[in-house]
Design a protein around this motif. Structure first.
Motif, PDB file in Angstrom:
ATOM      1  N   PRO A 145       0.827  -1.216   0.000  1.00 20.38           N
ATOM      2  CA  PRO A 145       0.000   0.000   0.000  1.00 20.38           C
ATOM      3  C   PRO A 145       0.855   1.257   0.000  1.00 20.38           C
ATOM      4  O   PRO A 145       2.035   1.236   0.371  1.00 20.38           O
ATOM      5  CB  PRO A 145      -0.798  -0.125   1.303  1.00 20.38           C
ATOM      6  N   GLU A 146       0.243   2.351  -0.420  1.00 19.80           N
ATOM      7  CA  GLU A 146       0.895   3.652  -0.284  1.00 19.80           C
ATOM      8  C   GLU A 146       1.146   3.912   1.206  1.00 19.80           C
ATOM      9  O   GLU A 146       0.361   3.491   2.054  1.00 19.80           O
ATOM     10  CB  GLU A 146      -0.001   4.755  -0.849  1.00 19.80           C
ATOM     11  N   PRO A 147       2.244   4.611   1.554  1.00 22.19           N
ATOM     12  CA  PRO A 147       2.535   4.867   2.976  1.00 22.19           C
ATOM     13  C   PRO A 147       1.398   5.560   3.726  1.00 22.19           C
ATOM     14  O   PRO A 147       1.246   5.391   4.929  1.00 22.19           O
ATOM     15  CB  PRO A 147       3.788   5.747   2.924  1.00 22.19           C
ATOM     16  N   HIS A 148       0.593   6.336   2.996  1.00 23.40           N
ATOM     17  CA  HIS A 148      -0.488   7.080   3.636  1.00 23.40           C
ATOM     18  C   HIS A 148      -1.852   6.431   3.435  1.00 23.40           C
ATOM     19  O   HIS A 148      -2.868   7.016   3.817  1.00 23.40           O
ATOM     20  CB  HIS A 148      -0.529   8.505   3.074  1.00 23.40           C
ATOM     21  N   GLN A 149      -1.907   5.241   2.855  1.00 18.61           N
ATOM     22  CA  GLN A 149      -3.190   4.599   2.569  1.00 18.61           C
ATOM     23  C   GLN A 149      -3.498   3.530   3.598  1.00 18.61           C
ATOM     24  O   GLN A 149      -2.828   2.517   3.677  1.00 18.61           O
ATOM     25  CB  GLN A 149      -3.176   3.973   1.167  1.00 18.61           C
ATOM     26  N   HIS A 150      -4.522   3.773   4.406  1.00 17.71           N
ATOM     27  CA  HIS A 150      -4.912   2.826   5.454  1.00 17.71           C
ATOM     28  C   HIS A 150      -6.371   2.402   5.347  1.00 17.71           C
ATOM     29  O   HIS A 150      -6.754   1.379   5.905  1.00 17.71           O
ATOM     30  CB  HIS A 150      -4.671   3.446   6.842  1.00 17.71           C
ATOM     31  N   VAL A 151      -7.172   3.178   4.628  1.00 16.83           N
ATOM     32  CA  VAL A 151      -8.609   2.930   4.560  1.00 16.83           C
ATOM     33  C   VAL A 151      -9.037   2.854   3.103  1.00 16.83           C
ATOM     34  O   VAL A 151      -8.593   3.659   2.273  1.00 16.83           O
ATOM     35  CB  VAL A 151      -9.398   4.055   5.270  1.00 16.83           C
ATOM     36  N   CYS A 152      -9.901   1.876   2.794  1.00 18.15           N
ATOM     37  CA  CYS A 152     -10.581   1.874   1.501  1.00 18.15           C
ATOM     38  C   CYS A 152     -11.806   2.772   1.657  1.00 18.15           C
ATOM     39  O   CYS A 152     -12.782   2.397   2.331  1.00 18.15           O
ATOM     40  CB  CYS A 152     -11.002   0.462   1.094  1.00 18.15           C
TER      41      CYS A 152
END
Length: 306
Positions: free
Chosen positions: A116-123
């Motif tokens: 995932p992107e470093p800042h991507q935690h939520v869909c």
């Protein structure tokens, strides 16, 4: 390390498209499954080197061979698979996540795993915490996600605010702010206060104990971390924090935003916990500005004192 024999490869009868930011191992495993082959056989056929490690077998792959096996161009594969686009970069295994199962429902071959992107935690589309351990965590995931957060819109809103931080202040400034916020939040002996336990009870009713490597622990803290980062990334609050006369107001603003629309908690010690980190951050800004442009820095200091 074992070199792989240069065996001839041909295109498989059934191909699958790669998912954006998918791991190469995940893509090849799905390709093998839809063609009723052993995943290790397909991986070895397109590998350049192969070695055993504690985490299993680690391979390096030939983009040209994968293109020949799949029928996709090398350019399209490199665009989707980060390991082929940046073969010399190290991708930590503990950051690999299961992609949103609802987004990948149409992709055949089983579970899709991504970098995932470093800042991507939520869909954002499906209200799922992807199962990460929060910004810049180095731990290993204990219980693989994703976690349904539709009952807690504050977490989804935090992801949107994280994206806005990057758009408004740039990737570097936003990353620095989030890292400082994580450091401040982790200083506490118990990062889960009343507010976080209320969120846990909504997501997983009846839970009495959670591990620090459980994704739900980081999901319920994520809104507060981004709240802290939103203050730290703001040029206004940076200027305020670098003034010795008003440096404490940055912490006061953070606490105001965290506890907005909430009843005061007499046992909450968030301010005392985060203050040392915020103070060091403010003094670091002062040093940077003093070294970068000393004349302007001292002119501003004198102007504030007069």
């Amino acid at each position: 390390m074992t070199a792989i024999l240069r065996t001839p490869v041909r295109q498989l009868p059934i191909t699958v498209p790669p998912v954006r930011r998918e791991t190469t191992d995940s893509f090849l495993r799905r390709l093998a499954i839809v063609n009723h082959l052993e995943p290790d056989d397909v991986a070895d056929a397109v590998a350049v080197t192969r070695r055993k490690s504690v985490a299993g077998v680690k391979r390096t792959y030939s983009a040209a061979k994968i293109a020949r096996v799949t029928g996709h161009s090398v350019e399209s594969l490199a665009k989707a698979l980060p390991e082929l686009a940046r073969p010399n970069q190290r991708f930590p295994l503990n950051h690999v996540l299961r992609a949103c199962p609802r987004c990948c429902r149409r992709h055949r071959g089983g579970t899709v795993r991504i970098h995932p992107e470093p800042h991507q935690h939520v869909c954002l589309r499906h209200n799922l915490w992807l199962g990460s351990l929060g910004p810049e965590s180095s731990g290993w995931i204990q219980e693989e996600g994703p976690v349904d957060i539709s009952a807690l819109p504050v977490i989804r809103a935090a992801q949107r605010r994280h994206h806005r931080l990057i758009r408004h202040h740039g990737q570097a400034a936003a990353t620095t702010a989030v890292l400082t916020a994580v450091h401040a939040w982790q200083r506490g002996e118990d990062r889960l206060g009343r507010r976080q336990w209320e969120r846990i009870d909504i997501l997983r009713p009846g839970t009495e104990r959670v591990s620090s490597n459980d994704p739900i622990t980081h999901a319920v803290c994520y809104p507060d971390i981004i709240t802290i980062a939103s203050v730290l990334a703001s040029p206004f609050w940076q200027n305020t924090a670098t003034d010795p006369r008003t440096e404490t107001t940055a912490v006061a603003e953070i606490l105001r935003r965290i506890h907005e629309r909430e009843m005061p908690d007499p046992y909450d010690n968030t301010g005392a916990t985060i203050w040392p980190v915020i103070r060091d951050w403010a003094r670091g800004l002062q040093r940077d500005r003093r070294h970068r442009d000393p004349d302007r820095y001292w002119d501003e200091v004198l102007a504030k004192l007069l």
